[in-house]
Design a protein around this motif. Sequence first.
Motif, PDB file in Angstrom:
ATOM      1  N   UNK A 195      29.281 -14.557 -52.044  1.00 26.56           N
ATOM      2  CA  UNK A 195      29.756 -13.284 -52.562  1.00 26.56           C
ATOM      3  C   UNK A 195      28.640 -12.394 -53.077  1.00 26.56           C
ATOM      4  N   UNK A 196      29.039 -11.258 -53.650  1.00 25.87           N
ATOM      5  CA  UNK A 196      28.089 -10.253 -54.125  1.00 25.87           C
ATOM      6  C   UNK A 196      28.481  -9.734 -55.499  1.00 25.87           C
ATOM      7  N   UNK A 197      27.484  -9.255 -56.196  1.00 26.52           N
ATOM      8  CA  UNK A 197      27.692  -8.564 -57.468  1.00 26.52           C
ATOM      9  C   UNK A 197      26.665  -7.453 -57.579  1.00 26.52           C
ATOM     10  N   UNK A 198      26.991  -6.471 -58.391  1.00 26.84           N
ATOM     11  CA  UNK A 198      26.049  -5.392 -58.668  1.00 26.84           C
ATOM     12  C   UNK A 198      25.810  -5.351 -60.170  1.00 26.84           C
ATOM     13  N   UNK A 199      24.618  -5.685 -60.572  1.00 25.00           N
ATOM     14  CA  UNK A 199      24.264  -5.683 -61.986  1.00 25.00           C
ATOM     15  C   UNK A 199      23.629  -4.342 -62.339  1.00 25.00           C
ATOM     16  N   UNK A 200      23.832  -3.926 -63.568  1.00 25.38           N
ATOM     17  CA  UNK A 200      23.259  -2.671 -64.043  1.00 25.38           C
ATOM     18  C   UNK A 200      22.420  -2.910 -65.286  1.00 25.38           C
ATOM     19  N   UNK A 225      23.700 -10.715 -68.896  1.00 29.95           N
ATOM     20  CA  UNK A 225      25.025 -10.817 -68.304  1.00 29.95           C
ATOM     21  C   UNK A 225      25.100 -12.087 -67.469  1.00 29.95           C
ATOM     22  N   UNK A 226      26.183 -12.815 -67.634  1.00 32.05           N
ATOM     23  CA  UNK A 226      26.316 -14.124 -66.991  1.00 32.05           C
ATOM     24  C   UNK A 226      26.834 -13.970 -65.568  1.00 32.05           C
ATOM     25  N   UNK A 227      26.116 -14.569 -64.640  1.00 35.61           N
ATOM     26  CA  UNK A 227      26.559 -14.665 -63.252  1.00 35.61           C
ATOM     27  C   UNK A 227      26.868 -16.125 -62.970  1.00 35.61           C
ATOM     28  N   UNK A 228      28.094 -16.377 -62.567  1.00 29.78           N
ATOM     29  CA  UNK A 228      28.515 -17.741 -62.241  1.00 29.78           C
ATOM     30  C   UNK A 228      28.950 -17.784 -60.788  1.00 29.78           C
ATOM     31  N   UNK A 242      22.708   8.377 -63.331  1.00 31.15           N
ATOM     32  CA  UNK A 242      23.297   7.596 -64.417  1.00 31.15           C
ATOM     33  C   UNK A 242      22.230   6.983 -65.321  1.00 31.15           C
ATOM     34  N   UNK A 243      20.954   7.265 -65.026  1.00 31.90           N
ATOM     35  CA  UNK A 243      19.866   6.675 -65.813  1.00 31.90           C
ATOM     36  C   UNK A 243      20.023   5.167 -65.895  1.00 31.90           C
ATOM     37  N   UNK A 244      20.267   4.577 -64.749  1.00 33.98           N
ATOM     38  CA  UNK A 244      20.558   3.154 -64.670  1.00 33.98           C
ATOM     39  C   UNK A 244      19.735   2.510 -63.578  1.00 33.98           C
ATOM     40  N   UNK A 245      19.323   1.288 -63.821  1.00 32.74           N
ATOM     41  CA  UNK A 245      18.720   0.473 -62.773  1.00 32.74           C
ATOM     42  C   UNK A 245      19.762  -0.532 -62.312  1.00 32.74           C
ATOM     43  N   UNK A 246      19.839  -0.707 -60.996  1.00 34.99           N
ATOM     44  CA  UNK A 246      20.844  -1.601 -60.440  1.00 34.99           C
ATOM     45  C   UNK A 246      20.177  -2.736 -59.683  1.00 34.99           C
ATOM     46  N   UNK A 247      20.781  -3.893 -59.748  1.00 35.06           N
ATOM     47  CA  UNK A 247      20.339  -5.047 -58.973  1.00 35.06           C
ATOM     48  C   UNK A 247      21.525  -5.521 -58.157  1.00 35.06           C
ATOM     49  N   UNK A 248      21.480  -5.253 -56.880  1.00 44.59           N
ATOM     50  CA  UNK A 248      22.518  -5.712 -55.973  1.00 44.59           C
ATOM     51  C   UNK A 248      22.178  -7.131 -55.543  1.00 44.59           C
ATOM     52  N   UNK A 270      24.472  -5.605 -67.480  1.00 48.02           N
ATOM     53  CA  UNK A 270      25.916  -5.777 -67.385  1.00 48.02           C
ATOM     54  C   UNK A 270      26.302  -5.967 -65.922  1.00 48.02           C
ATOM     55  N   UNK A 271      27.565  -6.332 -65.707  1.00 50.91           N
ATOM     56  CA  UNK A 271      28.057  -6.439 -64.341  1.00 50.91           C
ATOM     57  C   UNK A 271      28.208  -7.845 -63.821  1.00 50.91           C
TER      58      UNK A 271
END
Length: 123
Positions: free
Chosen positions: A15-20, A117-120, A75-81, A6-7
């Motif tokens: 720009x930047x996004x943080x995916x989870x 999750x779509x990144x555009x 949060x038991x989450x992996x993040x991709x910045x 997600x994210x």
Amino acid sequence: VQLQASGGGLVQPGGSLRLSCTASGSTLSSYSVAWFRQAPGKEREGVSGIRRRDGATPYAASVKGRFTMSRDRAKSTLCLQINSLKSEDTAVYCCAKGVVEAGSFSVYGLDYWGNGTLVTVSS
């Protein structure tokens, strides 16, 4: 077991996004997890991953220096910045259980990913 990314969203170049990445039916720390992306008309491309046995987080050459993977244990989450986004980063991003090779980066044996999750990246 189901992993879900997600994210995503629409972001301008640079720009930047943080995916989870979250998991249901399992604990993310119990296996290696890969991030991959798929753009329309292109082959699936592995971008990063975290290797269970040593926590290594290798990256594809196309994203090295711009993408950073981390684990949020609380949060038991992996993040991709993902930073310094380019139009060629536009894709659906997914996280999956799989094999992560660090020496010469590759991911394979992928399974249990969700819709992604779509990144555009567009101005």
